[in-house]
Design an enzyme around this catalytic site. Structure first.
Site, short mmCIF file in Angstrom:
data_model
loop_
_atom_site.label_atom_id
_atom_site.label_comp_id
_atom_site.label_asym_id
_atom_site.label_seq_id
_atom_site.Cartn_x
_atom_site.Cartn_y
_atom_site.Cartn_z
N ASP A 171 9.42 -3.09 -4.43
CA ASP A 171 7.99 -2.73 -4.35
C ASP A 171 7.65 -1.61 -5.33
O ASP A 171 6.69 -1.71 -6.10
CB ASP A 171 7.63 -2.27 -2.93
CG ASP A 171 7.61 -3.41 -1.92
OD1 ASP A 171 8.08 -4.51 -2.26
OD2 ASP A 171 7.11 -3.19 -0.80
N SER A 206 0.84 -1.21 0.00
CA SER A 206 0.00 0.00 0.00
C SER A 206 0.87 1.26 0.00
O SER A 206 0.54 2.24 -0.67
CB SER A 206 -0.97 0.01 1.18
OG SER A 206 -0.27 -0.11 2.39
N SER A 207 2.00 1.24 0.69
CA SER A 207 2.83 2.45 0.73
C SER A 207 3.52 2.68 -0.62
O SER A 207 3.59 3.81 -1.10
CB SER A 207 3.85 2.40 1.87
OG SER A 207 4.63 1.25 1.78
O1 PMV Z 1 6.72 -5.64 3.73
P1 PMV Z 1 6.87 -5.20 2.33
O2 PMV Z 1 5.81 -5.76 1.46
O3 PMV Z 1 7.08 -3.73 2.15
O4 PMV Z 1 8.18 -5.89 1.73
C1 PMV Z 1 9.45 -5.69 2.27
C2 PMV Z 1 10.45 -6.45 1.46
C3 PMV Z 1 11.84 -6.44 2.07
O5 PMV Z 1 12.65 -7.21 1.19
C4 PMV Z 1 11.85 -7.08 3.43
C5 PMV Z 1 12.40 -5.03 2.18
C6 PMV Z 1 12.65 -4.37 0.83
O6 PMV Z 1 12.57 -3.14 0.77
O7 PMV Z 1 12.98 -5.07 -0.14
#
Ligand code: PMV
Length: 309
Positions: A129, A86-87
């Site tokens: 992301d 979502s962010s």
């Molecule tokens: O929690 P989420 O969906 O924002 O995913 C984080 C993924 C990590 O690999 C733990 C951190 C990143 O920025 O890649």
């Protein structure tokens, strides 16, 4: 100005990607929309913009806007802290909306600014992301230069090369544990383990290898193999310390009707993702155990500028 961006889910390689190992994520058919109007003061959904509640929006403005106060309206189908980005989605939609006032908007600019915003907002992070919700479809992050290369992002000596990857119409279920864990804290926890323990570094490398071995099964739609690799990735994430008893229970429930299932995102709470032919069964079983669950499909579309004046 108006723009939208999809949700995402990480299929392979979370945490390891922070150290430059490969990872694979896909965009999902849930979206965040942002409308932006000139205003007399900065507001978000009718309330004054506050750093505490609107940090991603505030940092997007900081990097992309110098033209006076804005009235911002957001609408999202994506549950927050659900592991579905979502962010990243609001960040990318906001950047696309702001850039659209200056002319045509391209994916690479949006993805790079999106990463900067996440980085300054949550500390150490990878671009997976923000690049996924920018591009849509599937993304492979890998430092090796491959076919379908899109762009490269570098920070503190780590290089991430973003590639488009062909993904089939996966039927996925994302189940939310109801436990809101901070990504920044989970990344910091794994980082301490990684820095002090060579075994943790080996596990991170192992996750990278496993991620690369998932490319062929994804391309050939070998669901059995993809599911098996998801289960294996989950074991490695458990060793890194990001599992949680509630997530373990959810995985057991989901696996009864799935090819495979794993934690997705930062862990420590958050969500699981399952690959299944029986989405309704998985959703029902998770709901009966008291968990929110979402039937999701891949979104072929990344960000979209809805309304450019
Ligand atoms: O929690 P989420 O969906 O924002 O995913 C984080 C993924 C990590 O690999 C733990 C951190 C990143 O920025 O890649």
């Amino acid at each position: 100005m108006e723009a939208s961006a999809p949700a995402k889910v990480i299929l392979f390689g979370e945490h390891a990607v922070v150290y430059g190992e490969p990872a694979i994520a896909v965009a999902l058919n849930l979206r965040t929309t942002v409308e932006v109007y000139p205003g007399s003061e900065y507001t978000v959904n009718g309330y004054p913009m506050q750093d505490k509640y609107h940090s991603y929006i505030r940092n997007a403005i900081k990097l992309c806007w110098d033209n006076g106060p804005l009235e911002i309206i957001t609408q999202s189908d994506i549950p927050s802290s659900s592991g579905m980005g979502s962010s990243a989605s609001i960040t990318v939609a906001m950047i696309a909306a702001l850039l659209s006032s200056k002319g045509a908007v391209n994916e690479e600019d949006v993805a790079k600014l999106g990463f900067e915003v996440e980085y300054i907002t949550q500390g150490r992070a990878s671009p997976i992301d923000t690049s996924t919700v920018t591009h849509g479809k599937g993304i492979l992050v890998d430092k090796t230069l491959r076919e379908n290369y899109l762009w490269e992002i570098e920070k503190n000596g780590v290089v991430w090369r973003i590639h488009h990857i062909e993904v089939p119409e996966l039927k996925l279920v994302v189940g939310f544990s109801g436990i809101r864990a901070s990504t920044a804290e989970m990344v910091a926890r794994v980082r301490r383990f990684y820095q002090w323990n060579s075994f943790a570094r080996d596990v991170v490398k192992e996750i990278g290898k496993l991620t690369l071995s998932a490319i062929e099964p994804l391309e050939s739609e070998d669901y059995e193999k993809i599911g098996e690799l998801m289960d294996k990735n989950n074991k490695l994430l458990t060793i890194l310390g990001v599992n949680h008893p509630v997530l373990k229970k959810m995985l057991e429930i989901a696996r009864k009707h799935s090819y495979g299932a794993k934690i997705t995102g930062a862990g420590g709470g958050g969500s699981i993702v399952a690959l299944t032919d029986e989405q309704d069964e998985v959703v029902k079983a998770l709901n009966s155990a008291g968990f929110e669950a979402y039937k999701v499909r891949i979104s072929r579309e990344g960000f979209r500028v809805e309304n450019q004046n």
